[in-house]
Design a protein around this motif. Structure first.
Motif, PDB file in Angstrom:
ATOM      1  N   VAL A 131     -11.275  28.838  50.237  1.00  0.00           N
ATOM      2  CA  VAL A 131     -10.876  30.158  50.655  1.00  0.00           C
ATOM      3  C   VAL A 131     -11.421  31.005  49.925  1.00  0.00           C
ATOM      4  N   GLY A 132     -12.650  31.457  49.894  1.00  0.00           N
ATOM      5  CA  GLY A 132     -13.317  32.122  49.249  1.00  0.00           C
ATOM      6  C   GLY A 132     -13.378  33.823  49.767  1.00  0.00           C
ATOM      7  N   PRO A 133     -12.227  34.898  49.581  1.00  0.00           N
ATOM      8  CA  PRO A 133     -12.165  36.575  50.132  1.00  0.00           C
ATOM      9  C   PRO A 133     -13.245  37.370  49.275  1.00  0.00           C
ATOM     10  N   GLY A 134     -13.835  38.082  49.530  1.00  0.00           N
ATOM     11  CA  GLY A 134     -14.554  39.799  49.183  1.00  0.00           C
ATOM     12  C   GLY A 134     -13.799  39.701  48.165  1.00  0.00           C
TER      13      GLY A 134
ATOM     14  N   LEU B 269     -13.039  47.681  51.320  1.00  0.00           N
ATOM     15  CA  LEU B 269     -12.659  46.010  50.670  1.00  0.00           C
ATOM     16  C   LEU B 269     -12.442  45.076  51.076  1.00  0.00           C
ATOM     17  N   THR B 270     -12.253  43.965  51.104  1.00  0.00           N
ATOM     18  CA  THR B 270     -11.271  43.204  51.601  1.00  0.00           C
ATOM     19  C   THR B 270     -10.289  43.339  51.395  1.00  0.00           C
TER      20      THR B 270
ATOM     21  N   GLN C 257     -14.198  22.166  52.531  1.00  0.00           N
ATOM     22  CA  GLN C 257     -15.217  23.957  53.496  1.00  0.00           C
ATOM     23  C   GLN C 257     -14.486  24.613  53.058  1.00  0.00           C
ATOM     24  N   THR C 258     -15.462  25.220  52.835  1.00  0.00           N
ATOM     25  CA  THR C 258     -15.340  27.005  51.860  1.00  0.00           C
ATOM     26  C   THR C 258     -15.435  27.989  53.163  1.00  0.00           C
ATOM     27  N   VAL C 259     -14.483  28.464  52.815  1.00  0.00           N
ATOM     28  CA  VAL C 259     -14.770  29.583  53.903  1.00  0.00           C
ATOM     29  C   VAL C 259     -14.893  30.879  53.326  1.00  0.00           C
ATOM     30  N   LEU C 260     -15.563  32.034  54.139  1.00  0.00           N
ATOM     31  CA  LEU C 260     -15.887  33.087  53.171  1.00  0.00           C
ATOM     32  C   LEU C 260     -15.364  34.082  53.973  1.00  0.00           C
ATOM     33  N   ILE C 261     -13.919  34.932  53.583  1.00  0.00           N
ATOM     34  CA  ILE C 261     -13.915  35.554  54.281  1.00  0.00           C
ATOM     35  C   ILE C 261     -13.568  36.686  53.538  1.00  0.00           C
ATOM     36  N   ASN C 262     -15.470  37.983  54.029  1.00  0.00           N
ATOM     37  CA  ASN C 262     -15.149  38.622  53.366  1.00  0.00           C
ATOM     38  C   ASN C 262     -15.723  40.079  54.119  1.00  0.00           C
TER      39      ASN C 262
ATOM     40  N   ALA D  55     -20.806  44.042  56.192  1.00  0.00           N
ATOM     41  CA  ALA D  55     -21.028  44.885  56.974  1.00  0.00           C
ATOM     42  C   ALA D  55     -19.923  46.279  57.955  1.00  0.00           C
ATOM     43  N   LEU D  56     -18.606  45.350  57.540  1.00  0.00           N
ATOM     44  CA  LEU D  56     -17.703  46.059  58.523  1.00  0.00           C
ATOM     45  C   LEU D  56     -16.846  46.486  57.932  1.00  0.00           C
TER      46      LEU D  56
END
Length: 257
Positions: free
Chosen positions: A187-190, A223-224, A246-251, A214-215
């Motif tokens: 998991v890759g946070p921003g 920020l995240t 998987q690598t999931v980007l959560i940002n 974007a949000l």
């Protein structure tokens, strides 16, 4: 049918003293985990780890603290052995350990590179390796990486580069551990609103990051926020078991791959 609920499960959170790791430990306890093993690195984070311990126990889970420097194989093996002795085989293992460095390549010393590689890549590999040996069947394994894996940017070569290795560890482990029903993800946070983020950034960079997603306008900090990452961790270690490798980007739309 396999049980993918969190209720009654044994959880290990590496780097679980504070910030995102501490919130993950608290959240999984609130979701009904039976026991939460809270790892912390050194005396510098022991007080925060004890606060998380109390919060986890208050939420109704058993809990214990485990100190170790995870850049050595014997320490990682010992951590898992101690958790197994105390609570039994972990069903869920989440590794949030990491170190950031923002510096031009030509100014980065060999010692700095070695430290970044040890903390971000080697410790992650050792944790995944031992989890493959010690996790219960149908277990869940998550490693924290970074949304910079989807970026084209200067100054983060050692940080993003050493975290990139974890993508490959994750894919290989998902294939190797899948026969036992174990799912493995990264998991890759921003950029997160934690003390981990600010020391590496100047005021101009912080201002940019606060508006880059974007949000961003809908985040309390731009920020995240760690509260927005935790539900994804919760999902991956429960009903999201079918996602693996998987690598999931959560940002919030900061970067994409």
């Amino acid at each position: 049918m396999m049980d993918h609920s969190i209720k009654g499960k044994v959880v290990l959170v590496a780097g679980g003293a504070k910030n995102l790791g501490g919130l993950i430990a608290r959240d999984l306890a609130r979701q009904g985990a039976g026991a939460v093993a809270i790892h912390y690195n050194s005396a510098a984070t022991e007080a925060a780890a004890r606060e998380t311990l109390v919060a986890v126990q208050t939420a109704g889970a058993e809990a214990a603290l485990f100190q170790a420097d995870l850049t050595g194989g014997a320490a990682v093996k010992g951590l898992f052995a101690d958790v197994v002795t105390r609570f039994g085989r972990p069903d869920i293992a989440v590794n949030t350990v990491g170190k950031v460095l923002k510096k031009p390549i030509v100014e980065t010393t060999e010692a700095e590179y070695d430290e970044m590689a040890a903390v971000n890549a080697k410790s992650a590999f050792l944790f995944i390796r031992e989890a493959g040996r010690q996790l219960a069947d149908n277990g869940k394994l998550v490693t924290l990486v970074t949304s910079l894996l989807g970026a084209f940017t200067p100054f983060y070569a050692t940080y993003a580069g050493t975290k990139a290795a974890v993508e490959h560890f994750t894919r290989a482990a998902a294939k190797e551990f899948g026969a036992r029903g174990i799912s493995v993800n990264a998991v890759g946070p921003g950029p997160m609103d934690t003390p981990f983020f600010y020391p590496a950034e100047g005021q101009d960079a912080v201002a940019y990051h606060r508006t880059a997603a974007a949000l961003s306008a809908f985040s309390k900090t731009g920020l995240t926020d760690i509260e927005d990452v935790v539900p994804f961790i919760r999902f991956l270690v429960s009903d999201g078991w079918w996602m693996t490798g998987q690598t999931v980007l959560i940002n919030g739309g900061y970067t994409t791959k």
